[in-house]
Design a protein around this motif. Sequence first.
Motif, PDB file in Angstrom:
ATOM      1  N   ARG A 103      -7.261  -7.482   8.385  1.00  0.00           N
ATOM      2  CA  ARG A 103      -8.293  -7.807   9.085  1.00  0.00           C
ATOM      3  C   ARG A 103      -7.968  -9.060   9.813  1.00  0.00           C
ATOM      4  N   ALA A 104      -6.994  -9.740   9.586  1.00  0.00           N
ATOM      5  CA  ALA A 104      -6.433 -10.710  10.269  1.00  0.00           C
ATOM      6  C   ALA A 104      -5.590 -10.291  11.524  1.00  0.00           C
ATOM      7  N   GLY A 105      -5.305  -8.943  11.687  1.00  0.00           N
ATOM      8  CA  GLY A 105      -4.786  -8.269  12.699  1.00  0.00           C
ATOM      9  C   GLY A 105      -3.218  -8.300  12.463  1.00  0.00           C
ATOM     10  N   ALA A 106      -2.891  -8.152  11.250  1.00  0.00           N
ATOM     11  CA  ALA A 106      -1.208  -7.818  10.794  1.00  0.00           C
ATOM     12  C   ALA A 106      -1.083  -6.412  11.862  1.00  0.00           C
ATOM     13  N   LYS A 107       0.438  -6.268  12.114  1.00  0.00           N
ATOM     14  CA  LYS A 107       0.729  -5.081  13.136  1.00  0.00           C
ATOM     15  C   LYS A 107       0.832  -4.065  11.981  1.00  0.00           C
ATOM     16  N   ASN A 108       1.372  -4.471  10.899  1.00  0.00           N
ATOM     17  CA  ASN A 108       1.584  -3.096   9.676  1.00  0.00           C
ATOM     18  C   ASN A 108       1.550  -3.715   8.389  1.00  0.00           C
ATOM     19  N   VAL A 109       1.203  -2.983   7.499  1.00  0.00           N
ATOM     20  CA  VAL A 109       1.675  -3.514   6.165  1.00  0.00           C
ATOM     21  C   VAL A 109       1.864  -2.364   5.030  1.00  0.00           C
ATOM     22  N   ILE A 110       3.026  -2.613   4.285  1.00  0.00           N
ATOM     23  CA  ILE A 110       3.303  -1.744   3.444  1.00  0.00           C
ATOM     24  C   ILE A 110       2.918  -2.178   2.061  1.00  0.00           C
ATOM     25  N   LEU A 111       1.993  -1.336   1.392  1.00  0.00           N
ATOM     26  CA  LEU A 111       1.741  -1.653  -0.287  1.00  0.00           C
ATOM     27  C   LEU A 111       2.622  -1.022  -1.022  1.00  0.00           C
ATOM     28  N   ILE A 112       3.041  -1.620  -2.067  1.00  0.00           N
ATOM     29  CA  ILE A 112       3.817  -1.271  -3.289  1.00  0.00           C
ATOM     30  C   ILE A 112       3.031  -1.494  -4.562  1.00  0.00           C
ATOM     31  N   ASP A 113       2.803  -0.346  -5.406  1.00  0.00           N
ATOM     32  CA  ASP A 113       2.568  -0.486  -6.738  1.00  0.00           C
ATOM     33  C   ASP A 113       2.784   0.763  -7.506  1.00  0.00           C
ATOM     34  N   TYR A 114       2.872   0.370  -8.747  1.00  0.00           N
ATOM     35  CA  TYR A 114       3.549   1.725  -9.648  1.00  0.00           C
ATOM     36  C   TYR A 114       2.187   2.604 -10.128  1.00  0.00           C
ATOM     37  N   SER A 115       1.153   2.095  -9.872  1.00  0.00           N
ATOM     38  CA  SER A 115      -0.235   2.799 -10.346  1.00  0.00           C
ATOM     39  C   SER A 115      -0.796   3.349  -8.988  1.00  0.00           C
ATOM     40  N   LYS A 116      -0.557   4.928  -9.247  1.00  0.00           N
ATOM     41  CA  LYS A 116      -0.759   5.947  -8.259  1.00  0.00           C
ATOM     42  C   LYS A 116      -2.334   5.919  -7.979  1.00  0.00           C
ATOM     43  N   ARG A 117      -3.086   5.735  -9.038  1.00  0.00           N
ATOM     44  CA  ARG A 117      -4.402   5.636  -8.921  1.00  0.00           C
ATOM     45  C   ARG A 117      -4.996   4.346  -7.920  1.00  0.00           C
ATOM     46  N   ALA A 118      -4.166   3.476  -8.177  1.00  0.00           N
ATOM     47  CA  ALA A 118      -4.525   1.991  -7.363  1.00  0.00           C
ATOM     48  C   ALA A 118      -4.304   2.326  -6.063  1.00  0.00           C
ATOM     49  N   LEU A 119      -3.326   3.118  -5.735  1.00  0.00           N
ATOM     50  CA  LEU A 119      -2.944   3.263  -4.438  1.00  0.00           C
ATOM     51  C   LEU A 119      -4.227   4.188  -3.854  1.00  0.00           C
ATOM     52  N   GLU A 120      -4.420   5.132  -4.425  1.00  0.00           N
ATOM     53  CA  GLU A 120      -5.318   6.219  -3.936  1.00  0.00           C
ATOM     54  C   GLU A 120      -6.814   5.432  -3.466  1.00  0.00           C
ATOM     55  N   ILE A 121      -7.036   4.618  -4.419  1.00  0.00           N
ATOM     56  CA  ILE A 121      -8.352   3.729  -4.204  1.00  0.00           C
ATOM     57  C   ILE A 121      -8.109   2.780  -2.912  1.00  0.00           C
ATOM     58  N   ALA A 122      -6.666   2.113  -2.904  1.00  0.00           N
ATOM     59  CA  ALA A 122      -6.227   1.414  -1.753  1.00  0.00           C
ATOM     60  C   ALA A 122      -6.672   2.128  -0.318  1.00  0.00           C
ATOM     61  N   ASP A 123      -6.119   3.331  -0.440  1.00  0.00           N
ATOM     62  CA  ASP A 123      -6.200   4.250   0.719  1.00  0.00           C
ATOM     63  C   ASP A 123      -7.765   4.525   0.924  1.00  0.00           C
ATOM     64  N   GLU A 124      -8.641   4.599   0.106  1.00  0.00           N
ATOM     65  CA  GLU A 124     -10.082   4.743   0.388  1.00  0.00           C
ATOM     66  C   GLU A 124     -10.575   3.556   0.855  1.00  0.00           C
ATOM     67  N   ILE A 125     -10.194   2.347   0.367  1.00  0.00           N
ATOM     68  CA  ILE A 125     -10.572   0.920   0.946  1.00  0.00           C
ATOM     69  C   ILE A 125     -10.066   0.856   2.326  1.00  0.00           C
ATOM     70  N   MET A 126      -9.007   1.377   2.585  1.00  0.00           N
ATOM     71  CA  MET A 126      -8.280   1.143   4.030  1.00  0.00           C
ATOM     72  C   MET A 126      -9.373   1.969   5.101  1.00  0.00           C
ATOM     73  N   LYS A 127      -9.635   3.093   4.559  1.00  0.00           N
ATOM     74  CA  LYS A 127     -10.334   4.170   5.428  1.00  0.00           C
ATOM     75  C   LYS A 127     -11.829   3.360   5.657  1.00  0.00           C
ATOM     76  N   LEU A 128     -12.423   2.856   4.377  1.00  0.00           N
ATOM     77  CA  LEU A 128     -13.799   2.447   4.664  1.00  0.00           C
ATOM     78  C   LEU A 128     -13.704   1.071   5.669  1.00  0.00           C
ATOM     79  N   ASN A 129     -12.596   0.589   5.967  1.00  0.00           N
ATOM     80  CA  ASN A 129     -12.460  -0.515   6.931  1.00  0.00           C
ATOM     81  C   ASN A 129     -11.823  -0.177   7.956  1.00  0.00           C
ATOM     82  N   LYS A 130     -11.703   1.106   8.155  1.00  0.00           N
ATOM     83  CA  LYS A 130     -10.989   1.765   9.359  1.00  0.00           C
ATOM     84  C   LYS A 130      -9.655   1.116   9.763  1.00  0.00           C
TER      85      LYS A 130
END
Length: 388
Positions: free
Chosen positions: A230-257
């Motif tokens: 949101r603050a204008g990062a060029k790129n962000v890598i997310l790491i988590d060992y919960s697959k589900r958490a990352l799937e929801i992170a993906d939805e949140i990213m899409k919600l925010n375009k």
Amino acid sequence: MKVFLKKNIKPRIKNGHPWIYDNEIEKIEGNVENGSIVNVFNHEKYFIGKGYLNTNSKIRVRLLTRKNESINKDFIKKRILAAIKRRNTSEKTFRVVFSEADNLPGLIVDKFESYIVIDITTLGMEKLKPYILESLIEIFNPLGIYEKSESSSRIKEGLEKISEWVYGRGPELIPFQINDIKFLADTKGQKTGAFLDQRYNAMILGNFSKNKICLDCFSYTGNFAVHMLRAGAKNVILIDYSKRALEIADEIMKLNKFENYELINANAFDFLKNLDKSSKMFDVISVDPPSFAKSASNKLSALKGYKEINLRAMRLLKDGGILATSSCTQVVSEQEFISTIIAATNDSGKIARTLYRGGQPFDHPIVLNIFETNYLKFFLLEIEKIRY
Ligand SMILES: C[S@@+](CC[C@H](N)C(=O)[O-])C[C@H]1O[C@@H](n2cnc3c(N)ncnc32)[C@H](O)[C@@H]1O
């Protein structure tokens, strides 16, 4: 139903701490069912307060009040209203009740706009659940209340884990907004579904992320990552060992375009070690691991874990890069955490300059007399090389 305390006990209880341990009790009078309300007296039979008892727990009594008043619906509602008043907020999403810190030991209440998630950790509080629900419905008129009582302490208390809608209904992923960013609280996820305690720290980290290459380590559903983007990062890598958490992170990213992100389902320790070898360099790294120790007996291994993960992160940062490092391990003090970070800087030939020192937000208050309410450490550090 009376509990009498021993004579020569430490002044902790007298000085405002609500816990009474098994070895502080002289005798329990009457046949008291676990979870019931008891009156507590000192060795001179002077009334000290009222709380709930559980002989299955080392903490035999948790005091709810120092007054001789009835523990009923009005009492619970009054306590919740007091917690809301002390927060003095117009936010739609916030932690309404933070257990001992709000004089309601064993109860956590998070409000996500029109929905509420509660987490009950003790038998005594479980017995007060009808009053809690009634009060929350009267105060907030929510669309639904989800109970997400899954802490391991429930087993010791003699309780089953619960994860279900206890009033009304709602979506599995509860939508809410923070700092104008869209989020989802996962009713099947961790804690109450979202980590509200990190929302301001994440916002501040965002300020340092414009045009930067960032890493959100232990991302859960990406709170820090979305604030960076949101603050204008060029790129962000997310790491988590919960697959589900990352799937929801993906939805949140899409919600925010947001598009400039990558999700990595891995053990952060291993992943950072391997990146280390390929020397990929980041401008900004957030490290927010789960609690590494439940009790003081595991503190040393927790400190080892903090040193290792922070050292790995420091090695991956460009000179002058930003490390946002968090610790939610309650038994690790701020000073111990700082010493661990210093040890990591020494090993990596760097210094750490504090640009911001965060912690718990106003809705996770720290009662200084109840040190267990103090758990979150957060530092925003500029990492500078001293050896080349
Ligand atoms: C404290 S939470 C992170 C909260 C998140 N930063 C936020 O603000 O919403 C810790 C996360 O670390 C993840 N985790 C725990 N151990 C891990 C490991 N060894 N490697 C990667 N992720 C891990 C958990 O699945 C959890 O999502």
